[in-house]
Every structure is written in C-alpha cells, then in structure tokens.
Write a protein that holds these residues in place. Structure first.
Motif, mmCIF file in Angstrom:
data_model
loop_
_atom_site.group_PDB
_atom_site.id
_atom_site.type_symbol
_atom_site.label_atom_id
_atom_site.label_comp_id
_atom_site.label_asym_id
_atom_site.label_seq_id
_atom_site.Cartn_x
_atom_site.Cartn_y
_atom_site.Cartn_z
ATOM 1 N N UNK A 4 53.891 -24.534 -29.696
ATOM 2 C CA UNK A 4 52.597 -24.599 -29.014
ATOM 3 C C UNK A 4 52.926 -25.218 -27.595
ATOM 4 N N UNK A 5 53.706 -26.339 -27.558
ATOM 5 C CA UNK A 5 53.850 -27.103 -26.251
ATOM 6 C C UNK A 5 54.402 -26.088 -25.203
ATOM 7 N N UNK A 52 53.185 -38.735 -24.435
ATOM 8 C CA UNK A 52 52.388 -40.019 -23.878
ATOM 9 C C UNK A 52 51.036 -39.618 -24.822
ATOM 10 N N UNK A 53 50.459 -40.648 -25.697
ATOM 11 C CA UNK A 53 49.362 -40.335 -26.483
ATOM 12 C C UNK A 53 48.384 -41.278 -25.886
ATOM 13 N N UNK A 54 47.190 -40.952 -25.432
ATOM 14 C CA UNK A 54 46.189 -41.524 -24.965
ATOM 15 C C UNK A 54 44.920 -41.211 -25.706
ATOM 16 N N UNK A 68 49.150 -36.005 -24.102
ATOM 17 C CA UNK A 68 48.184 -35.662 -24.944
ATOM 18 C C UNK A 68 47.018 -36.778 -24.892
ATOM 19 N N UNK A 69 45.784 -36.239 -24.896
ATOM 20 C CA UNK A 69 44.661 -36.891 -24.914
ATOM 21 C C UNK A 69 43.388 -36.178 -25.727
ATOM 22 N N UNK A 95 45.630 -31.212 -25.554
ATOM 23 C CA UNK A 95 44.740 -31.861 -26.147
ATOM 24 C C UNK A 95 44.806 -31.981 -27.582
ATOM 25 N N UNK A 96 43.919 -32.620 -28.354
ATOM 26 C CA UNK A 96 43.671 -32.792 -29.642
ATOM 27 C C UNK A 96 43.191 -31.598 -30.231
#
Length: 204
Positions: free
Chosen positions: A41-42, A93-95, A126-127, A142-143
């Motif tokens: 997916x990424x 990086x997860x925000x 990633x947000x 996105x989530x």
C-alpha cells in the motif's frame, strides 16, 4: 479495548500496535502477511505521489523478505522498518494529535541516510486525515489507508487468522473507523435527509 484502556489517541500506543502486527516473528503468527500488505500500500501511494519507491510492488509481492526488523523510537523516529533482502529502509513518522516541529523530518532523513547509506530509503508521514508533510520527500498516508489495507488483508485471509488476533484486529479497525474516519452510516443518513427535505434545508 483501546477505549477501555484510554489509549485511543495515543501516538505511542498506535505505533506499538502497528509495530506488533507488522513484525513477522511476533505472536500474531501471521509471518509477514500484514507487513507485505502495508508495504504494498505504501509503495503504491509513493508512486501516486511522485516519490520513487525503494522496491517495486511486483518485486515485493514475490520476495521472500529476509532480515526484517521493526524498530520503535529509534533516534526519535516513531517506527523504522529495515530489511536486508531486498535491502531497504522505511521510516514512519506517526502524528495523531501533534504536529511537526522544527526541521524534524529533515533531521530524520539525515539520520537514516547516515546510518544506512547503501540502502534504498522511503519516508512516510502518517496522520489521521493524511495531512501533507512539510517535506516533499515524505509520502503522505492516512489512517483511512491503514484501515483499508488491514481490512482487505483480514477479509482475504479470514480463515487463516487466529481467533484472538482477529478480535484484536477487529477492535483496532473499529477504533480507526470511529475515531479517525468519517462515519459512512451518518453520511448516508444525512444525504437521505437532505434529499427528502432539500427545499427546507436550503432555505435555512
């Protein structure tokens, strides 16, 4: 369970869960099933956004991933995925409820480049809503993307995923759907109400 433990919007807990389900040797017993699904997916997102992926989706799909390691909070990077064969590094990086600060993303790029100079590298931001990173080299995710990937993987492998793991996954998907995605049922009801009472609502 995530609401009961009051960790629904904790970046660290989300990263911990994702690291657990992505690690091939973890207790979920699914090997690299979830890891490959997420990476595919990424990689597709990277291509769509004009970023060169470290490995092609076709190559990844047929690869026997060797030497995979998922690191948490390595040099302050939320999640670092490294693979020896094929050789690549992906920093995530997860925000959830925080924003970028300073030249954070560039520092992470420099850190990964210095530690893994010969590896192909990819950086993912990633947000909840897929906000764009300040650096064009970072792939926006996105989530909702995570939800789609995990849901599709669960459906395709329904008979192979153990009961406890399936329940845990269902709780996590429910969390993402309720907290970070638009509610499809409510959206459908709103559209129906608008269709039935359009004149009155337009007048209001």
């Amino acid at each position: 369970i995530f609401d009961a433990l009051r960790i629904a919007r904790s970046e660290i807990k989300h990263s911990n869960y994702l690291a657990w389900i992505l690690t091939p040797g973890e207790s979920h017993g699914q090997g690299d099933l979830f890891l490959k699904a997420l990476l595919m997916g990424i990689l597709r997102k990277a291509r769509q956004q004009g970023v060169t992926p470290p490995v092609s989706p076709v190559e990844l799909d047929g690869a026997d991933l060797q030497g995979v390691e998922i690191r948490r909070e390595w040099r302050n990077i939320d999640m670092l995925i490294t693979c020896d064969e094929p050789r690549f590094v992906i920093a995530i990086e997860n925000k959830v409820d925080s924003a970028e600060h300073g030249n954070q993303l560039q520092r992470y790029e420099d850190t990964v480049a210095a530690e893994y100079p010969t590896a192909e590298r990819l950086f993912v931001f990633l947000t909840p809503e897929g906000e764009e990173a300040s650096d064009d080299d970072w792939v926006t995710c996105s989530y909702a993307d995570i939800h789609q990937i995990l849901s599709r993987t669960r459906k395709a492998n329904k008979g192979a995923i153990g009961g406890d793991v399936a329940v845990f996954l269902e709780h996590y998907l429910s969390l993402i759907g309720n907290r970070f995605m638009e509610n499809e049922v409510i959206d459908r009801l709103c559209r129906q109400i608008y269709a039935n009472h359009r004149r009155a609502l337009d007048l209001i």
